[in-house]
Motif scaffolding. Structure first.
Motif, PDB file in Angstrom:
ATOM      1  N   SER A   4       0.847  -1.175   0.000  1.00 48.91           N
ATOM      2  CA  SER A   4       0.000   0.000   0.000  1.00 48.91           C
ATOM      3  C   SER A   4       0.886   1.230   0.000  1.00 48.91           C
ATOM      4  O   SER A   4       2.054   1.192   0.357  1.00 48.91           O
ATOM      5  CB  SER A   4      -0.899  -0.003   1.246  1.00 48.91           C
ATOM      6  N   ALA A   5       0.318   2.375  -0.413  1.00 52.33           N
ATOM      7  CA  ALA A   5       1.088   3.611  -0.432  1.00 52.33           C
ATOM      8  C   ALA A   5       1.451   4.059   0.972  1.00 52.33           C
ATOM      9  O   ALA A   5       2.393   4.807   1.171  1.00 52.33           O
ATOM     10  CB  ALA A   5       0.290   4.704  -1.144  1.00 52.33           C
ATOM     11  N   ALA A   6       0.700   3.642   1.958  1.00 53.54           N
ATOM     12  CA  ALA A   6       0.964   4.015   3.341  1.00 53.54           C
ATOM     13  C   ALA A   6       0.826   2.795   4.230  1.00 53.54           C
ATOM     14  O   ALA A   6       0.079   1.865   3.924  1.00 53.54           O
ATOM     15  CB  ALA A   6      -0.025   5.099   3.789  1.00 53.54           C
ATOM     16  N   ARG A   7       1.552   2.800   5.320  1.00 54.73           N
ATOM     17  CA  ARG A   7       1.326   1.756   6.305  1.00 54.73           C
ATOM     18  C   ARG A   7      -0.087   1.908   6.872  1.00 54.73           C
ATOM     19  O   ARG A   7      -0.654   3.000   6.905  1.00 54.73           O
ATOM     20  CB  ARG A   7       2.362   1.849   7.417  1.00 54.73           C
ATOM     21  N   GLY A  30       1.533   9.538   8.855  1.00 55.83           N
ATOM     22  CA  GLY A  30       1.526   8.984   7.511  1.00 55.83           C
ATOM     23  C   GLY A  30       0.786   7.671   7.347  1.00 55.83           C
ATOM     24  O   GLY A  30       0.775   7.101   6.256  1.00 55.83           O
ATOM     25  N   PHE A  31       0.165   7.189   8.413  1.00 55.95           N
ATOM     26  CA  PHE A  31      -0.578   5.942   8.329  1.00 55.95           C
ATOM     27  C   PHE A  31      -1.954   6.147   7.697  1.00 55.95           C
ATOM     28  O   PHE A  31      -2.577   7.202   7.859  1.00 55.95           O
ATOM     29  CB  PHE A  31      -0.797   5.346   9.727  1.00 55.95           C
ATOM     30  N   SER A  32      -2.421   5.126   7.022  1.00 56.85           N
ATOM     31  CA  SER A  32      -3.839   4.979   6.734  1.00 56.85           C
ATOM     32  C   SER A  32      -4.442   4.289   7.948  1.00 56.85           C
ATOM     33  O   SER A  32      -3.894   3.300   8.442  1.00 56.85           O
ATOM     34  CB  SER A  32      -4.035   4.122   5.480  1.00 56.85           C
ATOM     35  N   VAL A  33      -5.561   4.812   8.458  1.00 52.82           N
ATOM     36  CA  VAL A  33      -6.106   4.277   9.697  1.00 52.82           C
ATOM     37  C   VAL A  33      -7.488   3.668   9.476  1.00 52.82           C
ATOM     38  O   VAL A  33      -8.324   4.204   8.749  1.00 52.82           O
ATOM     39  CB  VAL A  33      -6.174   5.348  10.807  1.00 52.82           C
ATOM     40  N   LEU A  34      -7.682   2.520  10.110  1.00 53.99           N
ATOM     41  CA  LEU A  34      -8.984   1.867  10.165  1.00 53.99           C
ATOM     42  C   LEU A  34      -9.547   2.093  11.560  1.00 53.99           C
ATOM     43  O   LEU A  34      -8.896   1.767  12.559  1.00 53.99           O
ATOM     44  CB  LEU A  34      -8.854   0.367   9.903  1.00 53.99           C
ATOM     45  N   LEU A  35     -10.741   2.648  11.623  1.00 59.04           N
ATOM     46  CA  LEU A  35     -11.364   2.954  12.903  1.00 59.04           C
ATOM     47  C   LEU A  35     -12.346   1.843  13.261  1.00 59.04           C
ATOM     48  O   LEU A  35     -13.426   1.738  12.664  1.00 59.04           O
ATOM     49  CB  LEU A  35     -12.103   4.299  12.827  1.00 59.04           C
ATOM     50  N   GLY A  36     -11.954   0.993  14.205  1.00 62.57           N
ATOM     51  CA  GLY A  36     -12.870  -0.039  14.661  1.00 62.57           C
ATOM     52  C   GLY A  36     -14.114   0.607  15.229  1.00 62.57           C
ATOM     53  O   GLY A  36     -14.034   1.434  16.134  1.00 62.57           O
ATOM     54  N   SER A  37     -15.284   0.228  14.691  1.00 67.07           N
ATOM     55  CA  SER A  37     -16.514   0.953  14.996  1.00 67.07           C
ATOM     56  C   SER A  37     -17.656  -0.009  15.300  1.00 67.07           C
ATOM     57  O   SER A  37     -18.146  -0.697  14.399  1.00 67.07           O
ATOM     58  CB  SER A  37     -16.930   1.836  13.804  1.00 67.07           C
TER      59      SER A  37
END
Length: 232
Positions: A4-7, A30-37
């Motif tokens: 991926s382009a970002a971690r 610089g991370f791509s973040v996944l928000l556990g929801s």
């Protein structure tokens, strides 16, 4: 980096409070973040707020009280080809009031153990294939300041009247050590950090939350060869 382009990082309960601030800090790094929801509408709103700040963010349906939800979230991560570099287990619940071992609140203790210990155990296991595939895999377990087992044999915890929370925290710290042993031959670093404001009563204190989030963010950003199996 995992194709991926970002971690990419997954933060449990990442839609508000401490989890949101950890996501914000990692996004700024610089991370791509996944928000556990657990509440997807709240996740959509939180992700939009981060995207307005220039951060790549997406909600991920994730109910830590439902194993099937955790399995579905992990499958989505493993199947989308974008990998996962960091898992931050920061979701936690506590008892509504101080209770002792003599109180009849077994169901409450079980619920605390399910969210604060068994959920990180299962989720870590489910996403480990992606973390192992990363050159910078990290697991950050947000631990509680009430657990004395990491520092002084439990003396600080005794008498705190928070048996469920403190016991789950002790178990989470042991999970940190066991995962470290299991992953000793891999680049994956597993550590625990005490973020004292992992508590509903403090969620409106913006600056303390920012400071409290820094410990988890630092562990997520550890360079290869950094500490593992430690409590900060």
């Amino acid at each position: 980096m995992n194709g991926s382009a970002a971690r990419r990082a997954l933060i449990t309960a990442g839609t508000r409070g401490l989890g949101f601030h950890i996501a914000l800090g990692l996004g700024q790094a610089g991370f791509s973040v996944l928000l556990g929801s657990r509440d997807l509408s709240r996740g959509i709103a939180a992700a939009a707020e981060l995207r307005d700040l220039g951060i790549e963010a997406n909600p991920l349906p994730l109910d830590l009280s439902v194993p099937a939800s955790m399995r579905a979230a992990a499958t989505r991560i493993l199947d989308d080809g974008l990998g996962l570099d960091v898992l931050v287990n920061q979701a936690a619940i506590g008892a509504p009031r101080a209770m002792t071992p003599m109180d009849d609140y077994d169901a409450t203790v079980r619920a605390i153990m399910e969210t604060n210990f068994f959920a990180p155990l299962l989720l870590s296991r489910l996403v480990l294939p992606a973390l192992r595939a990363s050159a910078t895999g990290r697991i950050v377990n947000v631990s509680g300041h009430l657990d004395g087992t990491a520092r002084n044999g439990g003396a600080a915890t005794a008498g705190a009247r928070r048996l469920g929370y403190a016991s789950a925290t002790a178990a989470l710290n042991m999970l940190t050590l066991e995962l470290t042993h299991e992953l000793a031959a891999t680049p994956v670093l597993v550590n625990a950090v005490s973020c004292a404001l992992n508590d509903e009563a403090h969620l409106n204190l913006e600056e303390p939350l920012l400071r409290s989030a820094q410990g988890a963010i630092r562990l997520a950003l550890l360079r290869p060869g950094g500490p593992r199996g430690s409590f900060f």
